[in-house]
Scaffold this active site. Structure first.
Site, PDB file in Angstrom:
ATOM      1  N   ASP A  32      12.290  -2.475  19.968  1.00 10.84           N
ATOM      2  CA  ASP A  32      13.558  -2.507  20.762  1.00 10.84           C
ATOM      3  C   ASP A  32      13.874  -4.040  20.857  1.00 10.84           C
ATOM      4  O   ASP A  32      14.929  -4.363  20.715  1.00 10.84           O
ATOM      5  CB  ASP A  32      13.307  -1.886  22.319  1.00 10.84           C
ATOM      6  CG  ASP A  32      13.035  -0.372  21.836  1.00 10.84           C
ATOM      7  OD1 ASP A  32      13.114  -0.045  20.889  1.00 10.84           O
ATOM      8  OD2 ASP A  32      12.671   0.062  23.081  1.00 10.84           O
TER       9      ASP A  32
ATOM     10  N   TYR B 185       4.499   9.389  26.074  1.00  8.10           N
ATOM     11  CA  TYR B 185       4.585   8.165  25.144  1.00  8.10           C
ATOM     12  C   TYR B 185       3.320   7.503  25.009  1.00  8.10           C
ATOM     13  O   TYR B 185       2.686   7.324  23.764  1.00  8.10           O
ATOM     14  CB  TYR B 185       5.850   7.144  25.234  1.00  8.10           C
ATOM     15  CG  TYR B 185       6.066   5.954  24.467  1.00  8.10           C
ATOM     16  CD1 TYR B 185       7.248   6.130  23.502  1.00  8.10           C
ATOM     17  CD2 TYR B 185       5.257   4.953  24.420  1.00  8.10           C
ATOM     18  CE1 TYR B 185       7.282   4.965  22.767  1.00  8.10           C
ATOM     19  CE2 TYR B 185       5.657   3.978  23.551  1.00  8.10           C
ATOM     20  CZ  TYR B 185       6.721   3.907  22.584  1.00  8.10           C
ATOM     21  OH  TYR B 185       7.086   3.064  21.590  1.00  8.10           O
TER      22      TYR B 185
ATOM     23  N   SER C  56      16.637  -1.192  28.119  1.00  8.84           N
ATOM     24  CA  SER C  56      15.440  -2.080  28.857  1.00  8.84           C
ATOM     25  C   SER C  56      15.386  -3.568  28.065  1.00  8.84           C
ATOM     26  O   SER C  56      15.271  -4.391  28.682  1.00  8.84           O
ATOM     27  CB  SER C  56      14.201  -1.324  29.093  1.00  8.84           C
ATOM     28  OG  SER C  56      13.655  -0.714  27.718  1.00  8.84           O
TER      29      SER C  56
ATOM     30  N   GLY D 201      18.779   4.276  30.025  1.00  7.95           N
ATOM     31  CA  GLY D 201      17.995   5.558  29.699  1.00  7.95           C
ATOM     32  C   GLY D 201      18.312   6.460  28.689  1.00  7.95           C
ATOM     33  O   GLY D 201      17.810   7.700  28.391  1.00  7.95           O
TER      34      GLY D 201
ATOM     35  N   SER E  20      21.943  -6.459  39.964  1.00  4.43           N
ATOM     36  CA  SER E  20      22.579  -5.832  38.872  1.00  4.43           C
ATOM     37  C   SER E  20      24.060  -5.043  39.264  1.00  4.43           C
ATOM     38  O   SER E  20      23.944  -4.394  40.184  1.00  4.43           O
ATOM     39  CB  SER E  20      21.552  -4.952  38.266  1.00  4.43           C
ATOM     40  OG  SER E  20      22.169  -3.758  37.479  1.00  4.43           O
TER      41      SER E  20
ATOM     42  N   THR F  90       6.408   4.146  14.970  1.00  3.01           N
ATOM     43  CA  THR F  90       5.681   3.190  13.837  1.00  3.01           C
ATOM     44  C   THR F  90       5.472   1.946  14.227  1.00  3.01           C
ATOM     45  O   THR F  90       4.350   1.448  13.969  1.00  3.01           O
ATOM     46  CB  THR F  90       6.343   3.173  12.626  1.00  3.01           C
ATOM     47  OG1 THR F  90       7.835   2.538  12.722  1.00  3.01           O
ATOM     48  CG2 THR F  90       6.691   4.385  11.799  1.00  3.01           C
ATOM     49  N   ASP F  91       6.057   1.241  15.236  1.00  2.00           N
ATOM     50  CA  ASP F  91       6.147  -0.083  15.753  1.00  2.00           C
ATOM     51  C   ASP F  91       4.457  -0.133  16.557  1.00  2.00           C
ATOM     52  O   ASP F  91       3.809  -1.221  16.032  1.00  2.00           O
ATOM     53  CB  ASP F  91       6.935  -0.620  16.703  1.00  2.00           C
ATOM     54  CG  ASP F  91       7.149   0.323  17.941  1.00  2.00           C
ATOM     55  OD1 ASP F  91       6.586   1.412  18.140  1.00  2.00           O
ATOM     56  OD2 ASP F  91       8.207   0.010  18.845  1.00  2.00           O
TER      57      ASP F  91
ATOM     58  N   GLU G  42       7.435  -5.636  29.516  1.00  2.00           N
ATOM     59  CA  GLU G  42       7.813  -4.091  29.492  1.00  2.00           C
ATOM     60  C   GLU G  42       6.546  -3.356  29.723  1.00  2.00           C
ATOM     61  O   GLU G  42       6.186  -2.612  30.515  1.00  2.00           O
ATOM     62  CB  GLU G  42       8.683  -3.845  28.530  1.00  2.00           C
ATOM     63  CG  GLU G  42       8.846  -2.295  28.513  1.00  2.00           C
ATOM     64  CD  GLU G  42      10.381  -1.879  27.802  1.00  2.00           C
ATOM     65  OE1 GLU G  42      11.069  -2.835  27.551  1.00  2.00           O
ATOM     66  OE2 GLU G  42      10.592  -0.651  27.410  1.00  2.00           O
TER      67      GLU G  42
HETATM   68  P1  ADP Z   1      16.380   2.815  27.541  1.00  2.00           P
HETATM   69  O1  ADP Z   1      15.704   1.558  27.292  1.00  2.00           O
HETATM   70  O2  ADP Z   1      16.337   3.574  26.324  1.00  2.00           O
HETATM   71  O3  ADP Z   1      17.895   2.478  28.021  1.00  2.00           O
HETATM   72  P2  ADP Z   1      14.112   2.681  29.279  1.00  2.00           P
HETATM   73  O4  ADP Z   1      13.785   3.875  30.291  1.00  2.00           O
HETATM   74  O5  ADP Z   1      13.333   2.082  28.419  1.00  2.00           O
HETATM   75  O6  ADP Z   1      15.439   3.436  28.582  1.00  2.00           O
HETATM   76  O7  ADP Z   1      14.810   1.667  30.287  1.00  2.00           O
HETATM   77  C1  ADP Z   1      15.847   2.022  31.264  1.00  2.00           C
HETATM   78  C2  ADP Z   1      15.520   1.295  32.859  1.00  2.00           C
HETATM   79  O8  ADP Z   1      15.961  -0.279  32.384  1.00  2.00           O
HETATM   80  C3  ADP Z   1      16.305   1.590  33.792  1.00  2.00           C
HETATM   81  O9  ADP Z   1      15.879   2.677  34.562  1.00  2.00           O
HETATM   82  C4  ADP Z   1      16.303   0.515  34.456  1.00  2.00           C
HETATM   83  O10 ADP Z   1      15.331   0.092  35.298  1.00  2.00           O
HETATM   84  C5  ADP Z   1      16.193  -0.971  33.538  1.00  2.00           C
HETATM   85  N1  ADP Z   1      17.676  -1.188  33.337  1.00  2.00           N
HETATM   86  C6  ADP Z   1      18.187  -1.162  31.860  1.00  2.00           C
HETATM   87  N2  ADP Z   1      19.493  -1.910  31.941  1.00  2.00           N
HETATM   88  C7  ADP Z   1      19.714  -2.049  33.209  1.00  2.00           C
HETATM   89  C8  ADP Z   1      20.775  -2.637  33.981  1.00  2.00           C
HETATM   90  N3  ADP Z   1      21.980  -3.180  33.559  1.00  2.00           N
HETATM   91  N4  ADP Z   1      20.431  -3.051  35.507  1.00  2.00           N
HETATM   92  C9  ADP Z   1      19.436  -2.510  35.921  1.00  2.00           C
HETATM   93  N5  ADP Z   1      18.387  -1.881  35.319  1.00  2.00           N
HETATM   94  C10 ADP Z   1      18.457  -1.793  33.950  1.00  2.00           C
HETATM   95 MG    MG Z   2      13.814   1.206  26.719  1.00  2.00          MG
END
Ligand code: ADP
Ligand code: MG
Length: 402
Positions: free
Chosen positions: A191, A243, A130, A124, A69, A37-38, A179
């Protein structure tokens, strides 16, 4: 046990052989209801999770970003802030570099940063790692560079993050741009708003049209309930086109109906609106969005009335709408929800973008483990990878840790 704060600090010291100026945390989230919905200017109702991403940070005297990271093997990502663009840097560094890029694009004067991040938000899993990553970086930048953030009328401009919700709203907008533009994931604003603006013990009613919010008290224990979260561990990649396809279908439908966004289709006018669309697929997408926004309103009313059975029914109805009309659930999410429903939950639904990721269930207190065990068994029988689970509580938004 090593905390996520300790891991961020340790990684910072190892990488930069120095102390950070501070540490900032931002949470992952589950959305109780109001899915897809966002980006339709609609309503949603997330809670922040206790799971967080922590950034240890210091300012640099040049305008480079160096970020490492603790959760991703490999060398630090290094980029000049002037070079950041769609796809530059690629990979996970885009979320971090994109956030600093978006802050500068918004007119904030700031230099480069050294950052180390660590997270206990499952990555993920549809729990918004993210946005947690973007949120802690935005918080660090706002505080360290004392960015001039919007503040409520009459109070002047607030410096740094923690002062005002208006400031947090502004930072969330920058995270969305990071993003969308730099990482290339066309997500809406749910989010980032959840990660920056949620309050402990509350769900956040978010109006994605004007960014306004209302905290809704959430005390499930008082009702003898708990919220089970199951991560299916089925891969979902928001950038894989599904998406974006849903999003553009909504835009097409809004254009065909002559409205700014599907939010503008009143529930009373839904049948008439559907009759004006000649594609069955578009009709189903519109029906999901319009009924889902109504379910958010109904869910808030039910929570405020203490009618948790009704909340459960709304969870169920939301999942069915996402399964049949919006077609974003998938085998694993449906299996979690069907299994949970067969084991005495009040209601269950997928949460997040879908196609994998996580589901939630409203369960009698202490019953989460038994439901999770049944889900594990169902996954085993189906030959699927073992899921993960936890019981969620409503935590607070981004904060400075010290
Ligand atoms: P979600 O937000 O549901 O976890 P997304 O696909 O939107 O899934 O985001 C995941 C992506 O965000 C990862 O593939 C990576 O690129 C990045 N990410 C998230 N947390 C980290 C982290 N702690 N270190 C490095 N990258 C991260
Ligand atoms: Mg995400």
């Amino acid at each position: 046990m090593t905390t996520v704060q300790d891991r961020a600090l340790h990684t910072f010291r190892q990488t930069f052989a120095a102390e950070p100026e501070g540490r900032w945390a931002a949470p992952g989230r589950v959305n109780l209801i109001g899915e897809h919905t966002d980006y339709n200017d609609g309503l949603c109702l997330p809670i922040a999770l206790p799971h967080r991403t922590v950034a240890a940070a210091r300012r640099r005297s040049d305008d480079r970003l160096v970020v490492v990271s603790a959760d991703v093997a490999g060398d630090p990502v290094e980029v000049g802030l002037g070079e950041v663009a769609p796809g530059v840097p690629g990979g996970w560094g885009a979320y971090v570099a994109g956030t600093l890029w978006a802050l500068r694009e918004a007119g904030h004067e700031m230099g480069g940063m050294d950052l180390a991040v660590a997270s206990d938000v499952p990555i993920g899993a549809g729990l918004s790692s993210s946005a947690a990553l973007e949120g802690c970086v935005a918080a660090a930048a706002a505080d360290l560079w004392e960015l001039a953030l919007p503040a409520p009328e009459g109070s002047g401009r607030g410096r740094g993050l923690l002062g005002t919700d208006a400031g947090r709203d502004h930072l969330a907008g920058c995270c969305v741009r990071a993003e969308n533009v730099i990482a290339g994931a066309p997500t809406g604003g749910l989010d980032q708003a959840a990660s920056l603006r949620c309050r402990e013990g509350h769900a956040l009613l978010l109006d994605c049209r004007d960014g306004s919010t209302r905290p809704v008290p959430l005390d499930l224990t008082a009702h003898g309930l708990e919220l089970l979260v199951v991560d299916t561990r089925a891969t979902h990649a928001l950038t894989d086109g599904q998406y974006a396809e849903r999003r553009s279908a909504c835009e097409r439908a809004a254009t065909a109906l002559g409205v700014t966004a599907l939010r503008d289709v009143a529930p009373a006018d839904l049948e008439a609106a559907l009759a004006r669309l000649d594609e069955d697929m578009l009709r189903r997408r519109v029906r999901h969005v319009v009924t889902e926004i109504e379910r958010v309103r109904a869910c808030v009313a039910a929570l405020e009335a203490g009618d948790l059975a009704q909340v459960g029914r709304l969870f169920d109805a939301s999942h069915e709408s996402l399964r049949h009309d919006y077609e974003v659930t998938g085998r694993e999410l449906d299996l979690v929800v069907d299994t949970a429903r067969a084991h005495g939950v009040l209601g269950a639904r997928m949460t997040g973008g879908g196609f994998g990721g996580s589901a939630i269930a409203l369960v009698p207190v202490g019953g989460g483990e038994a439901v999770a065990a049944a889900v594990h068994e169902a996954f085993r029988e189906a030959g699927l990878r073992a899921p993960q689970h936890f019981v969620a509580v409503a935590a607070g938004g981004a904060e400075r840790l010290g």
